[in-house]
Scaffold this motif. Structure first.
Motif, PDB file in Angstrom:
ATOM      1  N   PRO A 206       3.557   5.081 -13.095  1.00 37.54           N
ATOM      2  CA  PRO A 206       3.185   4.940 -11.687  1.00 37.54           C
ATOM      3  C   PRO A 206       3.462   6.259 -10.960  1.00 37.54           C
ATOM      4  CG  PRO A 206       5.243   3.786 -12.155  1.00 37.54           C
ATOM      5  CD  PRO A 206       4.659   4.190 -13.483  1.00 37.54           C
ATOM      6  N   SER A 207       2.573   6.604 -10.045  1.00 37.56           N
ATOM      7  CA  SER A 207       2.671   7.925  -9.416  1.00 37.56           C
ATOM      8  C   SER A 207       2.394   7.822  -7.922  1.00 37.56           C
ATOM      9  CB  SER A 207       1.635   8.871 -10.038  1.00 37.56           C
ATOM     10  OG  SER A 207       1.645   8.775 -11.453  1.00 37.56           O
ATOM     11  N   ILE A 208       3.063   8.660  -7.181  1.00 34.45           N
ATOM     12  CA  ILE A 208       2.813   8.779  -5.744  1.00 34.45           C
ATOM     13  C   ILE A 208       2.458  10.231  -5.465  1.00 34.45           C
ATOM     14  CG2 ILE A 208       3.813   8.614  -3.430  1.00 34.45           C
ATOM     15  CD1 ILE A 208       5.809   6.558  -4.545  1.00 34.45           C
ATOM     16  N   THR A 209       1.293  10.448  -4.896  1.00 37.08           N
ATOM     17  CA  THR A 209       0.906  11.809  -4.523  1.00 37.08           C
ATOM     18  C   THR A 209       1.402  12.051  -3.107  1.00 37.08           C
ATOM     19  OG1 THR A 209      -1.029  11.693  -5.942  1.00 37.08           O
ATOM     20  CG2 THR A 209      -1.048  13.375  -4.221  1.00 37.08           C
TER      21      THR A 209
ATOM     22  N   TYR B  13       7.055   1.504  -1.681  1.00 40.32           N
ATOM     23  CA  TYR B  13       6.199   1.602  -2.876  1.00 40.32           C
ATOM     24  C   TYR B  13       7.022   1.937  -4.126  1.00 40.32           C
ATOM     25  CZ  TYR B  13       2.335   2.083  -5.986  1.00 40.32           C
ATOM     26  OH  TYR B  13       1.490   1.880  -7.041  1.00 40.32           O
ATOM     27  N   ILE B  14       8.054   2.748  -3.950  1.00 41.05           N
ATOM     28  CA  ILE B  14       8.925   3.046  -5.105  1.00 41.05           C
ATOM     29  C   ILE B  14       9.484   1.737  -5.667  1.00 41.05           C
ATOM     30  CG2 ILE B  14      11.102   4.135  -5.839  1.00 41.05           C
ATOM     31  CD1 ILE B  14      10.618   6.282  -3.677  1.00 41.05           C
ATOM     32  N   LYS B  15       9.987   0.902  -4.750  1.00 43.38           N
ATOM     33  CA  LYS B  15      10.556  -0.384  -5.174  1.00 43.38           C
ATOM     34  C   LYS B  15       9.519  -1.253  -5.870  1.00 43.38           C
ATOM     35  CE  LYS B  15      13.087  -3.335  -2.763  1.00 43.38           C
ATOM     36  NZ  LYS B  15      13.435  -4.065  -1.509  1.00 43.38           N
TER      37      LYS B  15
ATOM     38  N   VAL C 263       0.544   7.264   2.280  1.00 47.72           N
ATOM     39  CA  VAL C 263       1.029   6.871   0.956  1.00 47.72           C
ATOM     40  C   VAL C 263      -0.190   6.950   0.045  1.00 47.72           C
ATOM     41  CG1 VAL C 263       2.036   5.042  -0.454  1.00 47.72           C
ATOM     42  CG2 VAL C 263       2.821   5.375   1.902  1.00 47.72           C
ATOM     43  N   ASN C 264      -0.254   7.997  -0.777  1.00 43.18           N
ATOM     44  CA  ASN C 264      -1.389   8.199  -1.677  1.00 43.18           C
ATOM     45  C   ASN C 264      -1.030   7.674  -3.057  1.00 43.18           C
ATOM     46  OD1 ASN C 264      -3.045   9.986   0.153  1.00 43.18           O
ATOM     47  ND2 ASN C 264      -1.243  11.294  -0.057  1.00 43.18           N
TER      48      ASN C 264
ATOM     49  N   LEU D 246       0.816  -3.837  -5.242  1.00 43.48           N
ATOM     50  CA  LEU D 246       0.445  -3.879  -3.823  1.00 43.48           C
ATOM     51  C   LEU D 246       1.034  -5.113  -3.136  1.00 43.48           C
ATOM     52  CD1 LEU D 246      -3.273  -2.688  -4.053  1.00 43.48           C
ATOM     53  CD2 LEU D 246      -1.394  -1.476  -2.915  1.00 43.48           C
ATOM     54  N   VAL D 247       1.031  -6.254  -3.843  1.00 40.07           N
ATOM     55  CA  VAL D 247       1.631  -7.454  -3.257  1.00 40.07           C
ATOM     56  C   VAL D 247       3.118  -7.199  -2.968  1.00 40.07           C
ATOM     57  CG1 VAL D 247       2.262  -9.873  -3.686  1.00 40.07           C
ATOM     58  CG2 VAL D 247      -0.035  -9.054  -4.327  1.00 40.07           C
ATOM     59  N   HIS D 248       3.817  -6.661  -3.967  1.00 37.98           N
ATOM     60  CA  HIS D 248       5.241  -6.327  -3.752  1.00 37.98           C
ATOM     61  C   HIS D 248       5.394  -5.359  -2.583  1.00 37.98           C
ATOM     62  CE1 HIS D 248       7.336  -8.228  -7.105  1.00 37.98           C
ATOM     63  NE2 HIS D 248       6.302  -7.918  -7.882  1.00 37.98           N
ATOM     64  N   PHE D 249       4.534  -4.352  -2.578  1.00 36.38           N
ATOM     65  CA  PHE D 249       4.591  -3.307  -1.558  1.00 36.38           C
ATOM     66  C   PHE D 249       4.501  -3.908  -0.148  1.00 36.38           C
ATOM     67  CE2 PHE D 249       1.885  -0.071   0.823  1.00 36.38           C
ATOM     68  CZ  PHE D 249       2.930   0.800   1.101  1.00 36.38           C
ATOM     69  N   PHE D 250       3.488  -4.780   0.067  1.00 35.31           N
ATOM     70  CA  PHE D 250       3.315  -5.345   1.416  1.00 35.31           C
ATOM     71  C   PHE D 250       4.546  -6.176   1.818  1.00 35.31           C
ATOM     72  CE2 PHE D 250      -1.421  -5.029   0.373  1.00 35.31           C
ATOM     73  CZ  PHE D 250      -1.560  -3.858   1.115  1.00 35.31           C
ATOM     74  N   PHE D 251       5.097  -6.915   0.863  1.00 34.58           N
ATOM     75  CA  PHE D 251       6.311  -7.688   1.209  1.00 34.58           C
ATOM     76  C   PHE D 251       7.507  -6.769   1.431  1.00 34.58           C
ATOM     77  CE2 PHE D 251       3.910 -11.342  -0.457  1.00 34.58           C
ATOM     78  CZ  PHE D 251       4.241 -12.308   0.485  1.00 34.58           C
ATOM     79  N   ASN D 252       7.624  -5.728   0.610  1.00 33.65           N
ATOM     80  CA  ASN D 252       8.766  -4.805   0.762  1.00 33.65           C
ATOM     81  C   ASN D 252       8.766  -4.129   2.137  1.00 33.65           C
ATOM     82  OD1 ASN D 252       9.408  -5.364  -1.856  1.00 33.65           O
ATOM     83  ND2 ASN D 252       8.755  -3.381  -2.699  1.00 33.65           N
ATOM     84  N   LEU D 253       7.567  -3.919   2.682  1.00 37.95           N
ATOM     85  CA  LEU D 253       7.465  -3.208   3.960  1.00 37.95           C
ATOM     86  C   LEU D 253       8.132  -3.956   5.102  1.00 37.95           C
ATOM     87  CD1 LEU D 253       3.730  -2.087   3.813  1.00 37.95           C
ATOM     88  CD2 LEU D 253       5.708  -0.565   3.931  1.00 37.95           C
TER      89      LEU D 253
END
Ligand SMILES: [Zn+2]
Length: 458
Positions: free
Chosen positions: A193-196, A383-385, A419-420, A449-456
């Motif tokens: 997994p990568s974040i630009t 997103y890291i999480k 967040v790219n 993405l599901v995790h991401f939206f909840f983590n936010l």
């Protein structure tokens, strides 16, 4: 894990087939933005998105016409003022299918082979758009959104000179958000997994050196006339020193230094010298001393000669002393360099180094600012999480050497971070024949993405 998140993840897993069918439907519309013959298909793709966005639970969906291709906007702000607002960017246009002979299956007939789906747009970026839709749908079909969501999907990404910049300027309130999610980048491997977080800017020039009023006979005039091609090569070769650094005075003044912690992150990328040697087919690398290849291509500014022309270049010989020489030169910039300032520095370099036997002219062809997102922002942290939960490892942090104007425009105009991310992997053949997407990675992306939206929300 909250109950809602659990059921949303289950919903996403249970609906992979539906996700795949949706992707196939959208991909089958050949929305090639450069081709005037495809204007109806562009419109069709926009309408398809509009209907899909309404069906998945967006409360307001609108198609905005532009002088060229329409922009699709949608929102669901039911999470309320306390919750963060995410603007999800996308583009529904695709590159032309050329070269058609090299495709193993029809570019607009999505074809599954093993774990891959082949079609134009499967990775760039209809597959990724559908991934965001499926994640939002999974949450909305099982409860309420934990965050406010806005979609901004354009149809002109692949043609350059997009109208989107104007649209964003004119619709700042509509698009107001806490940050934007750009799922149009990728991963360095299916398990990476990568974040630009940074993109280089660019300033692109055309330099002309003018000598005699017309081409001259090199036998008659050679020896008294300063050859513009010679002046050009002298000037260009003076732009780098023997340590690979750009010599324009002040070129590095605004470059943010690389902290050790960031260098440590970059050193995790699986892009050693061998990668560049293999990809380029050269025997040895070149570049600025004191930096690794990954740092040189992403985190340091560079200058390249993109084209060079003067005199006689056809077959055989012609003893000419050319009237002028022309070069295309570009610089890739990193924060906080300013493309317009670089233009001034280049002019100063020429004023100080060009001989008075010739005249010169420097034109600016493109200027885009570099951009960088805060790696410690709550959005990136979320997103890291998410990535750690889905892939079991900390994402890689990537600085891209190229420029993505849309990211810079959104960042600058709306004043928010990006967040790219993305779920395409190397070998996806974006823009080439046999473009494909690795479906298991895309499905994992939906879960991320599901995790991401909840983590936010937390
Ligand atoms: Zn794209």
């Amino acid at each position: 894990m909250t109950d809602h998140k659990k059921v949303a993840l289950l919903y996403a897993q249970d609906h992979q087939k539906q996700t795949l069918d949706k992707m196939k439907e959208l991909i089958a519309i050949p929305s090639i933005s450069t081709d005037p013959e495809r204007k109806d298909d562009i419109q069709k793709a926009a309408e398809w998105l509009k209907k899909e966005l309404s069906d998945l639970g967006m409360t307001k969906v609108e198609i905005f016409p532009t002088p060229r291709h329409p922009i699709v906007y949608a929102e669901n702000l039911n999470a309320g003022k306390e919750a963060p607002t995410v603007l999800i960017y996308g583009h529904y246009d695709v590159q032309p299918e050329d070269p058609i002979d090299e495709w193993k299956s029809d570019p607009f007939t999505p074809t599954e082979v093993g774990e891959f789906l082949y079609a134009r747009g499967s990775t760039d970026m209809k597959g990724q758009i559908i991934a965001t839709f499926s994640a939002v749908e999974a949450i909305l079909q099982t409860g309420e959104l934990p965050v406010n969501i806005k979609f901004l999907i354009e149809g002109e990404e692949e043609i350059g000179g997009s109208y989107l910049e104007v649209f964003i300027k004119e619709n700042k309130d509509l698009l107001a958000c806490d940050f934007f999610l750009n799922p149009d980048t990728g991963m360095l491997g299916p398990d990476l997994p990568s974040i630009t977080y940074a993109l280089r800017g660019i300033s692109y020039f055309e330099l002309r050196i003018m000598g005699p009023k017309q081409d001259l006979h090199s036998g008659t005039y050679g020896g008294v006339i300063h050859n513009p091609a010679q002046v050009m090569t002298d000037l260009l070769s003076g732009l780098h020193d023997d340590q690979g650094r750009v010599t324009m005075k002040g070129f590095y003044d605004k470059v943010l230094p690389l902290e050790q912690e960031e260098r440590d992150e970059l050193s995790r990328l699986p892009l050693g010298d061998d990668h560049y040697i293999d990809q380029a087919g050269v025997s040895k690398l070149w570049g600025e001393e004191g930096y690794t290849s990954v740092e040189r291509t992403g985190a340091r500014p560079t200058l390249e000669i993109n084209g060079l022309y003067s005199g006689f270049i056809d077959e055989g010989q012609k003893t000419v002393l050319p009237a002028y020489a022309m070069a295309k030169v570009s610089t890739r910039l990193v924060p906080d360099q300013d493309p317009d300032e670089i233009y001034e520095l280049f002019k100063t370099y020429l004023a100080e180094n060009a001989p008075d036997t010739v005249t010169w002219q420097l034109d600016k062809l493109a200027a885009d600012h570099p951009s960088m997102s805060d790696r410690k922002s709550p959005w990136i942290t979320a997103y890291i999480k998410a990535a750690e939960t889905v892939w079991g490892k900390r994402p890689l942090f990537v600085r891209i050497g190229g420029s993505v104007p849309v990211v810079v425009h959104i960042q600058q105009i709306l004043g928010v971070d990006a967040v790219n991310i993305g779920f395409g992997i190397p070998g996806g053949n974006l823009h080439g024949p046999n473009e494909n997407v690795h479906l298991p990675t895309l499905y994992k992306g939906i879960e991320a993405l599901v995790h991401f939206f909840f983590n936010l929300k937390q």
